[in-house]
Design a protein around this motif. Structure first.
Motif, short mmCIF file in Angstrom:
data_model
loop_
_atom_site.label_atom_id
_atom_site.label_comp_id
_atom_site.label_asym_id
_atom_site.label_seq_id
_atom_site.Cartn_x
_atom_site.Cartn_y
_atom_site.Cartn_z
N HIS A 33 -1.51 -4.14 -37.72
CA HIS A 33 -0.74 -5.32 -37.34
C HIS A 33 0.69 -5.28 -37.90
CE1 HIS A 33 -4.84 -6.71 -36.48
NE2 HIS A 33 -4.28 -7.56 -35.64
N ASN A 34 1.13 -4.10 -38.30
CA ASN A 34 2.53 -3.88 -38.70
C ASN A 34 2.94 -4.69 -39.93
OD1 ASN A 34 2.98 -2.13 -36.44
ND2 ASN A 34 3.21 -3.95 -35.13
N TYR A 35 2.04 -4.80 -40.89
CA TYR A 35 2.37 -5.41 -42.18
C TYR A 35 2.40 -4.31 -43.23
CZ TYR A 35 1.31 -10.00 -40.14
OH TYR A 35 1.30 -11.14 -39.37
N ARG A 36 3.55 -4.11 -43.85
CA ARG A 36 3.62 -3.11 -44.92
C ARG A 36 2.99 -3.65 -46.21
NH1 ARG A 36 9.24 -0.23 -45.59
NH2 ARG A 36 7.83 1.07 -46.83
N GLN A 37 2.95 -4.95 -46.34
CA GLN A 37 2.24 -5.60 -47.43
C GLN A 37 1.84 -6.99 -46.96
OE1 GLN A 37 5.82 -5.62 -50.18
NE2 GLN A 37 5.13 -7.71 -50.55
N TRP A 38 0.94 -7.62 -47.71
CA TRP A 38 0.46 -8.93 -47.29
C TRP A 38 1.57 -9.96 -47.46
CZ3 TRP A 38 -0.02 -13.89 -48.89
CH2 TRP A 38 -0.91 -14.72 -48.19
N ILE A 39 1.78 -10.79 -46.45
CA ILE A 39 2.67 -11.94 -46.50
C ILE A 39 1.93 -13.12 -45.91
CG2 ILE A 39 4.79 -10.56 -46.40
CD1 ILE A 39 4.98 -11.17 -43.43
N PRO A 40 2.38 -14.35 -46.13
CA PRO A 40 1.63 -15.52 -45.62
C PRO A 40 1.35 -15.47 -44.13
CG PRO A 40 3.28 -16.23 -47.21
CD PRO A 40 3.50 -14.76 -46.99
N ALA A 41 2.24 -14.86 -43.34
CA ALA A 41 1.99 -14.79 -41.89
C ALA A 41 0.72 -14.01 -41.57
CB ALA A 41 3.18 -14.14 -41.20
N ALA A 42 0.30 -13.11 -42.46
CA ALA A 42 -0.92 -12.33 -42.21
C ALA A 42 -2.17 -13.20 -42.25
CB ALA A 42 -1.03 -11.21 -43.23
#
Length: 688
Positions: A368-377
């Protein structure tokens, strides 16, 4: 005026003579206060009035003395001796101060006493005495005014001020720049002599500086400049604002994101103490794991409650908790915790599940194109920029909450699983949106592997044995003045916080976590109920990976309906712990008469021949059934010791069980764990 930790009133002259905290008493105002125009001028002029008052007093003394002793030879001898004695005493007493102040004081006293003696004998208006007074008295008063002004050092750090204190502590040639004065905090740039001293010399002198100022060692810190080996900032906190305990009043941000700061206490200057767990790519901050270390009685339990209550109050995070102490401190929070495991085998299962969850979560984030966890995940994936589809449209996948894996009393777990049980988790979890929190008393190398310790970048260091300080805090923080060994268990909740996201100058600043009194229990229960109803639930990826390892041992957070709120008189004993009668005895009539003796009732139980040993085929079938029973019970990690009673019942040996365990591993029914002789059951539905 401020007070130190002993309650003594601290004047600005108790600090450095060059005026580090002169602003506290120089104008009568604390930083941030203001006054009207006239009052302001009076307050600014007051520090400069004493020399002029003294000059006027000398003139009055000379006039009054002439009325009593004019033309008296005996008075002349006495006044001359008094003048010489007073001047000599001033010179002698001035040896404890700087040479400039000593000479200035002696000249002032000599001139004033000489003029007073002449005025008393000849009269203040005789000869040149009036002219000497009118010219000399203002000149001497102005010289002291100029000295006061120059004491407020507005020059750069290369120009030093008064060296009284620094000479005492072995830093006579150090240069102090303009001090920054805040409420209960003084910060001054410091530069030691080039080529002769380094920042290490300042760090070694911190104890002597604290002694000279009559302050606790923790009240004086030094933060070296990373770009210089001889420059840094000296920080003095005169009043210990942590001495009075402050109690938890509820979460700081109910319903917020786990990406927002977690408030866990306050620093010694009264400012809030924050901690971040997830990273922030915009701020350049990485996610972090946390080590909580402190001796018995240092306040680890309340520190853990501070952090757990903040975690449970956020909408996008799961908390997994392992506690060998059977949740003694955390029982009010259990309804809000997604997975709670006691020590021993349940914790082994949780560790294995975390290891399986990490690659599954990393794979999902990458797709899902997240290099690291962010709130949008954690939200439903309706953004095409974060889609796992190949056609460029939003995928609509369920979001993935952040995961916190908490290992309480981890020393027990490390003894059972090995000192590197958490190494792989600590090294890989951050990229998967997972934070590992490890709490134990003594994080020494004989309990925790150095690789695991190096992978825990954040630490909350509470009071400990002085010999254990280096296990908790980095050497740079200890050199800057941190000293948790000074507290031991005498100041519960006192701590140092080292973590990404806060200014490094704060690392050596003591803080204190909120206390949890008896009244906090009901509030924690309300928070747990809120988390149970409104907190995040495990996403399919995390739940699936955990269940594939833990089977029935992982069920997720209990729903509100699963928690009994009333006791049913028909099947409860009034305590909430279930029926008083075993199920197999439910049909027994307690009023019925006991049956008569039957033949064989008096046959001996012991000393008889053992039962029949099962055939090899039957034994293997019984072994398969045993694995199924363990799986149904959620006992997902097994070894020969778990089959001891089973071996006795079936007349089979432990070596036979060990051989069958190895065979089951080859067949895919078991997988080896990090601990020798322990095997993880692969749930039957997913067995290879």
């Amino acid at each position: 005026m401020a007070r130190n930790s002993n309650g003594r009133r601290v004047r600005h002259t108790d600090f450095l003579d060059n005026g580090l905290v002169a602003e506290y008493t120089g104008s009568g105002l604390l930083p941030g206060q203001s006054a009207g125009g006239g009052a302001y001028l009076v307050q600014r002029a007051m520090p400069h009035l004493p020399p002029w008052v003294a000059a006027a007093g000398i003139g009055i003394a000379g006039g009054l003395g002439s009325l009593q002793w004019a033309q008296s030879a005996a008075a002349g001898v006495g006044l001359t001796l008094v003048s010489v004695g007073l001047t000599g005493a001033t010179w002698w007493m001035g040896k404890v101060t700087t040479p400039q102040r000593r000479l200035h004081s002696a000249i002032t006293v000599a001139a004033a006493s000489a003029w007073t003696t002449a005025a008393c004998l000849a009269g203040p208006t005789a000869g040149p005495l009036p002219d000497l007074y009118l010219m000399g008295a203002p000149a001497v008063a102005l010289s002291w005014n100029i000295r006061v002004i120059l004491r407020r050092n507005d020059s750069p750090a290369d120009q030093s001020g008064d060296k009284g204190l620094l000479e005492k502590v072995g830093l006579a040639r150090a240069q102090i720049g303009n001090a920054k004065v805040e409420p209960n905090r003084v910060t001054a740039p410091l530069a030691v002599e080039a080529g002769e001293q380094t920042n290490d010399d300042v760090s070694k002198a911190l104890g002597r500086i604290a002694s000279a100022l009559d302050l606790p060692t923790s009240a004086v810190r030094y933060q070296p400049d990373p770009d210089s080996s001889r420059r840094g900032e000296l920080v003095i906190v005169p009043e210990d604002m942590l001495a009075e305990a402050a109690y938890w009043e509820g979460p700081s941000n109910l319903g917020g994101s786990i990406a927002d700061p977690l408030l866990i206490g306050r620093y010694d200057d009264g400012s809030p103490m924050f901690l971040w767990l997830p990273g922030d790519p915009d701020a350049g901050r990485n996610g972090t794991h946390v080590l909580i270390a402190g001796g018995t009685g240092s306040g680890k339990g309340e520190t853990a409650l501070n952090l757990q209550t903040e975690i449970l109050s956020r909408r996008d995070v799961l908390l997994w908790l392992s506690d060998p102490k059977m949740f003694q401190d955390f029982r009010p929070l259990l309804p809000g915790i997604d997975w709670a495991a006691e020590g021993g085998t349940p914790t082994e299962v949780m560790v294995e599940a975390i290891q399986a969850v990490i690659p599954a979560r990393t794979r999902w984030l990458g797709r899902h194109n997240y290099r690291q966890w962010i709130p949008a995940a954690a939200q439903v994936q309706n953004d095409p920029q974060h889609s796992c589809r190949t056609d460029g449209r939003a995928c609509g996948c369920a979001g993935m909450p952040y995961l916190v894996a908490w290992m309480e009393e981890a020393a027990s777990t490390l003894r059972n699983l090995g000192d590197d049980a958490f190494t792989g988790i600590a090294q890989e979890a951050r990229s998967a949106g997972v934070s590992l929190i490890v709490s134990l008393q003594r994080p020494s190398y004989d309990q925790m592997s150095t690789s695991t310790r190096a992978s825990l970048p954040s630490v909350i260091a509470l009071g400990c044995d002085p010999r254990d300080e280096s296990f908790s805090l980095p050497d740079t923080v200890l050199d800057a003045g941190a000293h948790p060994g000074a507290w031991g268990n005498r100041r519960p909740g006192y701590c140092y916080l080292v973590t990404p996201g806060i200014d490094e100058t704060r690392y050596a600043s003591p803080g204190r976590t909120w206390g949890f009194g008896p009244n906090a229990v009901s509030l924690m229960e309300v928070l747990a109920d809120w988390a149970q109803r409104n907190g995040a639930t495990a996403d399919p990826v995390t739940a699936g990976a955990a269940s594939s390892v833990a089977g029935n041992a992982y069920t997720g957070r209990p729903t509100p309906g699963d928690t009994p709120t009333a006791h049913d008189e028909d099947d409860m004993d009034g305590t909430g712990y279930g029926p008083l009668v075993d199920p197999e005895d439910a049909d027994i009539d307690p009023e019925a008469e006991l049956p008569d003796d039957e033949p064989g009732d008096d046959a001996p139980i012991f000393g008889q021949e053992s039962g029949r040993k099962p055939s090899p085929e039957e034994a293997r079938r019984l072994f398969v059934q045993a694995l199924e029973e363990f799986e149904r019970a959620g006992h997902m990690v097994v070894g020969p010791k778990d089959f001891m009673d089973w071996c006795d019942r079936n007349n089979l040996s432990r070596p036979w069980v060990s051989a069958r365990l190895k065979e089951a591993a080859l067949e895919g029914r078991l997988e080896p764990t990090n601990t020798t002789g322990r095997w993880r059951i692969v749930p039957a539905l997913t067995a290879a």
